[in-house]
Structure formats: C-alpha cells, structure tokens
Write an enzyme that holds these catalytic residues in place. Structure first.
Site, PDB file in Angstrom:
ATOM      1  CE1 TYR A   6      -9.263   3.023   6.710  1.00 33.12           C
ATOM      2  CE2 TYR A   6      -8.358   4.214   8.541  1.00 33.12           C
ATOM      3  CZ  TYR A   6      -8.514   3.765   7.294  1.00 33.12           C
ATOM      4  OH  TYR A   6      -7.247   4.291   6.330  1.00 33.12           O
ATOM      5  CE  LYS A   7      -7.974  -0.016   5.174  1.00 36.55           C
ATOM      6  NZ  LYS A   7      -6.470  -0.028   4.823  1.00 36.55           N
TER       7      LYS A   7
ATOM      8  CG  ASP B  17      -0.342  -2.169   7.380  1.00 38.31           C
ATOM      9  OD1 ASP B  17      -1.477  -2.917   7.841  1.00 38.31           O
ATOM     10  OD2 ASP B  17      -0.087  -1.255   6.844  1.00 38.31           O
TER      11      ASP B  17
ATOM     12  CG  PHE C 255      -1.954   0.870   1.214  1.00 36.62           C
ATOM     13  CD1 PHE C 255      -3.100   0.816   0.501  1.00 36.62           C
ATOM     14  CD2 PHE C 255      -2.032   2.163   1.941  1.00 36.62           C
ATOM     15  CE1 PHE C 255      -4.345   1.862   0.567  1.00 36.62           C
ATOM     16  CE2 PHE C 255      -2.918   3.110   1.902  1.00 36.62           C
ATOM     17  CZ  PHE C 255      -3.928   3.031   1.263  1.00 36.62           C
TER      18      PHE C 255
ATOM     19  NE  ARG D  48     -10.150  -2.933  -2.592  1.00 39.41           N
ATOM     20  CZ  ARG D  48      -9.754  -2.249  -1.498  1.00 39.41           C
ATOM     21  NH1 ARG D  48      -8.364  -2.706  -1.100  1.00 39.41           N
ATOM     22  NH2 ARG D  48     -10.149  -1.395  -1.215  1.00 39.41           N
TER      23      ARG D  48
HETATM   24  C1  LIG Z   1      -5.916   0.834   4.654  1.00 35.91           C
HETATM   25  C2  LIG Z   1      -4.493   1.186   4.731  1.00 35.91           C
HETATM   26  C3  LIG Z   1      -3.611   1.730   5.320  1.00 35.91           C
HETATM   27  C4  LIG Z   1      -4.316   3.079   5.789  1.00 35.91           C
HETATM   28  O1  LIG Z   1      -3.432   4.094   6.329  1.00 35.91           O
HETATM   29  P1  LIG Z   1      -4.163   5.460   7.011  1.00 35.91           P
HETATM   30  O2  LIG Z   1      -2.960   5.875   8.030  1.00 35.91           O
HETATM   31  O3  LIG Z   1      -5.342   4.917   7.986  1.00 35.91           O
HETATM   32  O4  LIG Z   1      -4.468   6.350   5.872  1.00 35.91           O
HETATM   33  C5  LIG Z   1      -2.348   1.818   5.420  1.00 35.91           C
HETATM   34  N1  LIG Z   1      -1.677   0.769   4.885  1.00 35.91           N
HETATM   35  C6  LIG Z   1      -2.353  -0.223   4.543  1.00 35.91           C
HETATM   36  C7  LIG Z   1      -1.609  -1.465   3.904  1.00 35.91           C
HETATM   37  C8  LIG Z   1      -3.648  -0.320   4.119  1.00 35.91           C
HETATM   38  O5  LIG Z   1      -4.316  -1.172   3.696  1.00 35.91           O
END
Ligand SMILES: *Cc1c(COP(=O)(O)O)cnc(C)c1O
Length: 441
Positions: free
Chosen positions: A224-225, A199, A130, A400
């Site tokens: 939040y996911k 992560d 990401f 997705r």
């Molecule tokens: C959703 C996601 C994030 C989100 O990071 P924020 O700091 O909340 O914007 C980070 N890393 C991964 C791999 C994600 O899927």
C-alpha cells in the site's frame, strides 16, 4: 544560482514521465507527499474492483476461483512485483501483511541457521527499525530462546560475529529515509555466516532493488505504499530459491500445501514460494493491488525503476535545495542523508523552534528526545495538510515528505516548499486547531 518557479515548470515540461500522473485520481488542490505511507488511488482501481464485485463475485460466484483466475492471484501479482525488486518469475507471492510475512521468513531463516549452527542465537537489527519488525522479532526470539540485539547503523558490521543467526534490516529507514547498501551489507553478513532478511516497505517501487544482484536471502515488502495497492493492500514475500524448499514456514496453512484440494489430513509443503502462502486471500484487495502494480509497471517503456529513481532523486534534490534556500532561519534542518546512494525517496526534516532556548546539541542529535522547542513538528504538518500539502509527522520532531515520481512534478515541489515557508514564517502552525492530536499521525 537560485532555483525559480520557471525552472521547475520547464523541468516538468520536458519530463518524459509526466503523462503517468494521469493514471491516478488525485483530489484538486492537493500536493500529495505521503505516497510512502499510502499510495494514491489509481484511476483503474474503482472500475476494476467494481467489476470484480459485480461480475466475478456477483455473477461468477465460486466458479471465479478458476474462471477469473482468483486462485493464481498471489503468483501473478508476485511476478509483477518481482520485476520491480530484481526477483525472477515464480519467486514472489503477494499475500498477507508485511508483519505476517516477516514472521514467516524470519522463522524460516532462524530454522535454517540453527540447523547448521545451533550456537548462533542472536538476531541483529537496527534500533530505529520500524516497530512492527522489532516486535515480531522480539516475540519470535522470546519463543525460541534467542536474543534480539539492536544496534545503530554504524555498529551493524561490527555486531556480526559467530553468534549471529540472522541480520534483519529495513532497506530504507521509515523515519530518516536513510538507505543501506544491500549488496555490501549482505556480503558482510554472509562472511560472518549470518542470513539476511530485508524489509522493502520503503524500497519497492521507490528505489532500484536487485535482490539477486545483492545475493539476499529473504525479503518482504508492503503493497500500500509506493506500490499504490490501496489501504491494507496485501504485502509480498520473496525467498531466494536456494532457501525456498529448505524449511516449512510455521504458518503452514492449506494454501501452502502441495495439493490443497486433496484435503488430506497431513501437510506436504508446496515447492518454492507457494510454501509461503497461508490461507485464502482477500481477492478484492488483490484486485486493487494489481491496479497499483500496473501504475509502477507503466514506467517500463520510459526506463522503469531506473527512470523513476532518477526523477525521484531530482525531485528530492530540488526539495532539499529549496527548503535550505527559502526556509533558512525558520528552524528546519535536513535529517535524511544528502548523498544519493544513502537515501530513499523521502526527505525528513527536523524542526526545532529557533526562538526557544535549547540545550547545546543540534536537532539531529536530539532525535527521539522531545524537549523545549521541539513540539512544533506535529502542528506544522497539520497546518500544511490544511493547505493541501499532505506529508506526515513522526514523533518527536520529524516532518516527513515522500516523493513519488509517478505523479509529482517539480512545480509541486516548489509549491510545497512555498507553503512550508509561509507556515513557518507566519507561525500559522501555532493556531489551536493544528495542535490537537489525532489517533493516526
Ligand atoms: C509500513 C511498514 C510496515 C507495515 O507493516 P503492516 O504489517 O502492513 O502493518 C512494516 N515494516 C516496515 C519497515 C514498514 O515501513
């Protein structure tokens, strides 16, 4: 044997997790396949946040730091998250954002690595990680004179040599849904002398995670996911106890101090994971996050993450089978690995217009390269959303779909595939209204 709507309804009827759907407010007519981006609202969230506003803030005022337990929220919620990801009580805090927590743990991991082996100057990650993870690592490497080395998944093992300080990976890939074997990859990293940062953004609440069983070093994840904590919910951070007290993390704010209310001019880090806090937390968001965590914990009497994972795989298997059976010939192909051990709780399809003239390579070989016939994915997702099937699009050609077993059933999967089939078969997605881009895709 072909799957039928009847089969799907029967499976729902004998699904022990079915009642958990009632924990959520889901709009009528919506099939929500985007809980991997923003989990839906738990019914408990609105009254609980209203209570925190009206009573705890409105009446309790500053007394609520003690009387309503505000001060301990990061630890209390952290312990709940710990049960979901294989951490022990007192090892996790809910705090800040995933990006910020990554900065803290990657900094700590690099400090530990360089103290022992200053010749280790490389951070290894995946090219398709990401972007925020890569940007944070790139900035940190730049500041410390280190190198960020990006590799493909099959190159990870070979890239781990005596120059590598930290291997930083996302357990389940946000784009493809592919999942790493955390235990095996961590073992390989440790054999080479590197530390691991995982992560769990697309893992926590979605797949079984056993941080201790994998001997992982550091982990972070998103609230939040799949944890349903609400838009911008606080994230979390875990550090193995063997590392937690070894280094200051650089965002050494007063909440990470051993005694914040002594107001001393000098910093003394708190013991354990409290050291990974920074400053005052968003209490109202924390309150909503707790409601989200409770929806995942509500599965515990039914078998917890193991039961959720089994249902998630059954849902995704059904989705894949139905897409391949009912949408064949319409240009969608599976990107997510088929094997259970190699995938998370989402299914990604690539779209290539079967009527466009294309270069010879297949859809998945063209990942990351838009081209003739590969522009339809965005509009297909928009057409699905207009029909109430909410998934998302990841450039350039990925559709997705996230599957959350807490509130999705097999009939939902059937209906989603029927909508997809109709959108593709009638070329509904070619309408202008579905081809205008919004800022957030
Ligand atoms: C959703 C996601 C994030 C989100 O990071 P924020 O700091 O909340 O914007 C980070 N890393 C991964 C791999 C994600 O899927």
């Amino acid at each position: 044997m072909s799957l039928t709507l009847e089969h799907c309804r029967e499976r729902d009827a004998r699904d022990p997790l079915r009642p958990l759907r009632d924990l959520f407010t889901l709009p009528a007519g919506v099939i929500y396949l985007d809980g991997n981006s923003l989990g839906p609202m738990p019914k408990a969230a609105a009254p609980r946040v209203a209570q925190a506003v009206q009573q705890e803030w409105g009446e309790g005022l500053i007394r609520s730091w003690n009387s309503a337990g505000w001060f301990e929220l990061p630890q209390r919620l952290g312990d709940k998250i710990g049960t979901i990801v294989g951490a022990k009580p007192g090892e996790v805090v809910a705090t800040d954002s995933t990006s910020i927590n990554l900065f803290k743990v990657l900094s700590a991991a690099l400090s530990i690595a360089s103290a022992g082996s200053p010749q280790r100057k490389v951070v290894v990650s995946e090219r398709s990680n990401f972007p925020t993870d890569l940007y944070i690592a790139e900035a940190l490497c730049k500041e410390r004179g280190l190198t960020l080395k990006l590799v493909e998944p099959h190159e990870i093992a070979a890239s781990l040599d005596s120059s590598v300080a930290v291997l930083m990976l996302t357990h389940v890939n946000y784009r493809t849904g592919a999942m790493h074997d955390m235990r095996a990859v961590t073992r390989r990293a440790h054999e080479s002398g590197a530390l691991t940062v995982w992560d769990l953004a697309h893992s926590a609440g979605a797949v079984e995670v056993d941080l201790h069983g994998a001997h992982a070093d550091f982990a972070i994840g998103c609230g939040y996911k799949y944890l349903n904590g609400g838009p911008g919910a606080p994230a979390f951070v875990w550090v193995h106890p063997r590392h937690a007290d070894r280094f200051w993390q650089p965002l050494a704010g007063w909440w990470s101090h051993e005694a914040p209310f002594e107001f001393t001019p000098h910093y003394r880090p708190a013991a354990g994971i409290a050291r990974y806090l920074c400053g005052t937390q968003p209490i109202l968001s924390m309150t909503a996050l707790e409601c989200g965590l409770d929806t995942v914990l509500a599965a515990q009497p039914f078998g917890g993450m193991k039961a959720l994972r089994e249902k998630s795989l059954a849902l995704t298997d059904t989705f894949i089978a139905l897409v391949e059976e009912r949408c064949a010939g319409h240009g969608v192909s599976l990107v997510t690995p088929r094997e259970h051990a190699l995938r998370g709780s989402q299914v990604c399809l690539a779209y290539v217009d079967p009527h466009a003239s294309l270069p010879p390579e297949g859809a998945s070989a063209a990942l990351g390269r838009p081209g003739a016939g590969r522009e339809g994915a965005y509009a297909i997702v928009q057409a699905l959303i207009a029909r109430g099937v909410i998934g998302d699009f990841r450039a350039p050609e990925i559709l997705r779909f996230g599957f959350t077993p807490l509130y999705l059933g097999f009939e939902d999967v059937w209906n989603a595939v029927e909508h997809l089939r109709e959108v593709l078969a009638t070329a509904e997605w070619k309408r202008d209204e579905f081809n205008r881009r919004n800022a957030v895709t």
